[in-house]
Design a protein around this motif. Structure first.
Motif, mmCIF file in Angstrom:
data_model
loop_
_atom_site.group_PDB
_atom_site.id
_atom_site.type_symbol
_atom_site.label_atom_id
_atom_site.label_comp_id
_atom_site.label_asym_id
_atom_site.label_seq_id
_atom_site.Cartn_x
_atom_site.Cartn_y
_atom_site.Cartn_z
ATOM 1 N N GLU A 104 -6.190 -18.411 -8.121
ATOM 2 C CA GLU A 104 -5.330 -18.794 -9.244
ATOM 3 C C GLU A 104 -4.408 -17.651 -9.644
ATOM 4 O O GLU A 104 -3.248 -17.868 -9.997
ATOM 5 N N GLN A 106 -3.274 -15.326 -7.669
ATOM 6 C CA GLN A 106 -2.230 -15.242 -6.659
ATOM 7 C C GLN A 106 -1.167 -16.329 -6.895
ATOM 8 O O GLN A 106 0.027 -16.084 -6.833
ATOM 9 N N ARG A 107 -1.649 -17.524 -7.194
ATOM 10 C CA ARG A 107 -0.731 -18.636 -7.484
ATOM 11 C C ARG A 107 0.195 -18.280 -8.654
ATOM 12 O O ARG A 107 1.405 -18.473 -8.579
ATOM 13 N N ASP A 108 -0.388 -17.717 -9.714
ATOM 14 C CA ASP A 108 0.415 -17.378 -10.892
ATOM 15 C C ASP A 108 1.403 -16.256 -10.578
ATOM 16 O O ASP A 108 2.553 -16.286 -10.986
ATOM 17 N N LEU A 112 3.869 -20.137 -8.848
ATOM 18 C CA LEU A 112 3.714 -21.515 -8.372
ATOM 19 C C LEU A 112 3.114 -22.381 -9.483
ATOM 20 O O LEU A 112 2.439 -21.878 -10.379
ATOM 21 N N ARG A 114 0.737 -25.052 -11.569
ATOM 22 C CA ARG A 114 -0.704 -24.924 -11.794
ATOM 23 C C ARG A 114 -1.598 -25.449 -10.675
ATOM 24 O O ARG A 114 -2.418 -24.729 -10.148
ATOM 25 N N HIS A 116 -0.657 -26.495 -7.810
ATOM 26 C CA HIS A 116 0.046 -26.425 -6.553
ATOM 27 C C HIS A 116 -0.871 -26.031 -5.407
ATOM 28 O O HIS A 116 -1.324 -24.897 -5.303
ATOM 29 N N TRP A 117 -1.209 -26.956 -4.592
ATOM 30 C CA TRP A 117 -1.813 -26.699 -3.288
ATOM 31 C C TRP A 117 -3.095 -25.887 -3.279
ATOM 32 O O TRP A 117 -3.644 -25.628 -2.241
ATOM 33 N N VAL A 118 -3.600 -25.493 -4.441
ATOM 34 C CA VAL A 118 -4.797 -24.656 -4.443
ATOM 35 C C VAL A 118 -5.981 -25.426 -3.836
ATOM 36 O O VAL A 118 -6.710 -24.903 -2.995
ATOM 37 N N ARG A 150 -5.268 -16.913 0.236
ATOM 38 C CA ARG A 150 -4.231 -16.349 -0.640
ATOM 39 C C ARG A 150 -2.894 -16.291 0.086
ATOM 40 O O ARG A 150 -1.833 -16.535 -0.481
ATOM 41 N N LEU A 153 -1.074 -19.789 0.114
ATOM 42 C CA LEU A 153 -0.791 -20.513 -1.127
ATOM 43 C C LEU A 153 0.653 -20.966 -1.259
ATOM 44 O O LEU A 153 0.934 -22.022 -1.817
ATOM 45 N N HIS A 154 1.565 -20.195 -0.767
ATOM 46 C CA HIS A 154 2.975 -20.581 -0.939
ATOM 47 C C HIS A 154 3.498 -21.380 0.254
ATOM 48 O O HIS A 154 4.697 -21.486 0.451
#
Ligand code: ATP
Length: 327
Positions: A104, A106-108, A112, A114, A116-118, A150, A153-154
């Motif tokens: 999370e 890394q996503r933040d 990206l 909330r 998103h794809w996690v 990680r 994630l994008h």
């Protein structure tokens, strides 16, 4: 794979890096194509990490350049970085945060959305049962999966991984291998990974580039490499000189090599094994074993890169002798 018209995703041109007198990477020309898994194989110190660091613009080349997805790599090559995922050796996650918190965060950091794809990444990387575990308590294999998660994630198109299987046990290696294979097959992600152990990448890679002392010394498709390895009949016997005489003079067979004090390898005429056997016995040679074998890919890699220290002298001397004989 192996389609020469396929789109080039990673290209290095005359890529060169020196540290003082050390030629870490020398005139490296690589061409990695869309969707393939490319293994960059070399012994410790061959120049793999330095190459990867230059790909990611973490180290500046002395000469040459790297292009990824058509973008010339430099620290500000934002357009390319958005489409690349990477895991460097010993890439740390935050040990006191849980697996989920690491993802999370890394996503933040990436800005990206909330959810998103996690979930997909968790599923893909097999992390579901570890979500609440602190990353610092994970096994090496699971830490590697988290690092991969990680990096994914994008939704990158390209993954660049430095020694992703390093230090893992066979089960861990198989898991990473399957994950990478799926990413490549199902999502068309191009994977570039380094390794110093051929057996860890030979079942995974579409192509293998072998780097030795900073130079690309061979680039091969797996099938091609396999075909290149010749079968042979290996005989352990009491007297190689006498055996060589018998094979040549009695059987008219010259396609063989004396490997060690007590070993001869015959490279063709396998259907005449019985005849060879008889001729040797009649010449007074005692045969303790006879077996068909295939030079392993590992042998081939060792031969190209000089083998390990103990093999270095004997191995290369015999290979020279063998080549001379076979010619
Ligand atoms: P390994 O599998 O051990 O990580 P590698 O193939 O990744 O090896 P590199 O780490 O790229 O190899 O190193 C290539 C050569 O460059 C080695 O001789 C190494 O000692 C040298 N080298 C790498 N980084 C530096 C540095 N920052 N300063 C000086 N020499 C360096």
């Amino acid at each position: 794979m192996g389609d020469v018209n396929a789109e080039t995703v990673i290209r290095t041109v005359e890529l060169t890096k020196r540290f003082g007198d050390v030629h870490a990477v020398e005139d490296l020309e690589l061409d990695v194509r869309r969707g393939e898994i490319y293994a960059f194989l070399g012994r410790n110190g061959a120049g793999k990490t330095t190459t990867i660091r230059m790909m990611l613009a973490l180290t500046r080349p002395n000469r040459g350049f790297v292009e990824i997805l058509g973008v010339r790599m430099a620290p500000n090559a934002v357009r390319a970085f958005e489409r690349i995922g990477s895991v460097l050796e010993n890439a740390g996650s935050y040990g006191n945060l849980t697996v989920l918190e690491n993802l999370e965060m890394q996503r933040d950091l990436l800005g990206l959305k909330r959810n998103h794809w996690v979930d997909e990444v968790i599923e893909m990387c097999g992390l579901a049962e570890y979500l609440k575990r602190p990353a610092g308590e994970l096994s090496l294999g699971n830490r590697q999966r988290l690092a991969l998660g990680r990096a994914l994630l994008h939704k990158p198109e390209v993954l660049i991984l430095d020694e992703p299987t390093n230090g893992l046990d066979p089960v861990g290696i198989a898991a990473i291998r399957e994950l990478l294979r799926n990413l490549s097959a199902e999502r068309g992600i191009t994977v570039f990974l380094s390794s110093h152990i051929l057996s860890e990448v030979q079942q995974l890679a579409d192509r293998i580039g072998i780097i030795h002392q900073g130079r690309l010394i061979e680039e091969i498709g797996y099938d091609e490499l396999r075909q290149r390895n010749r079968d042979y009949l290996e005989l352990k016997l009491s007297d190689t000189a006498r055996a060589a005489w018998a094979l040549e003079e009695v059987c008219g067979m010259r396609d063989f090599a004396v490997r060690e004090e007590d070993t001869i390898r015959i490279f063709s005429g396998f259907e005449r094994a019985e005849e060879f056997n008889r001729a040797l016995v009649e010449a007074g040679v005692a045969i303790s074993s006879m077996r068909m074998s295939e030079e392993s890919l590992e042998d081939h890699f060792m031969k190209l890169t000089g083998g390990n220290a103990s093999q270095e002298e004997t191995g290369s001397a015999m290979d020279a002798e063998e080549r001379g004989k076979r010619r």
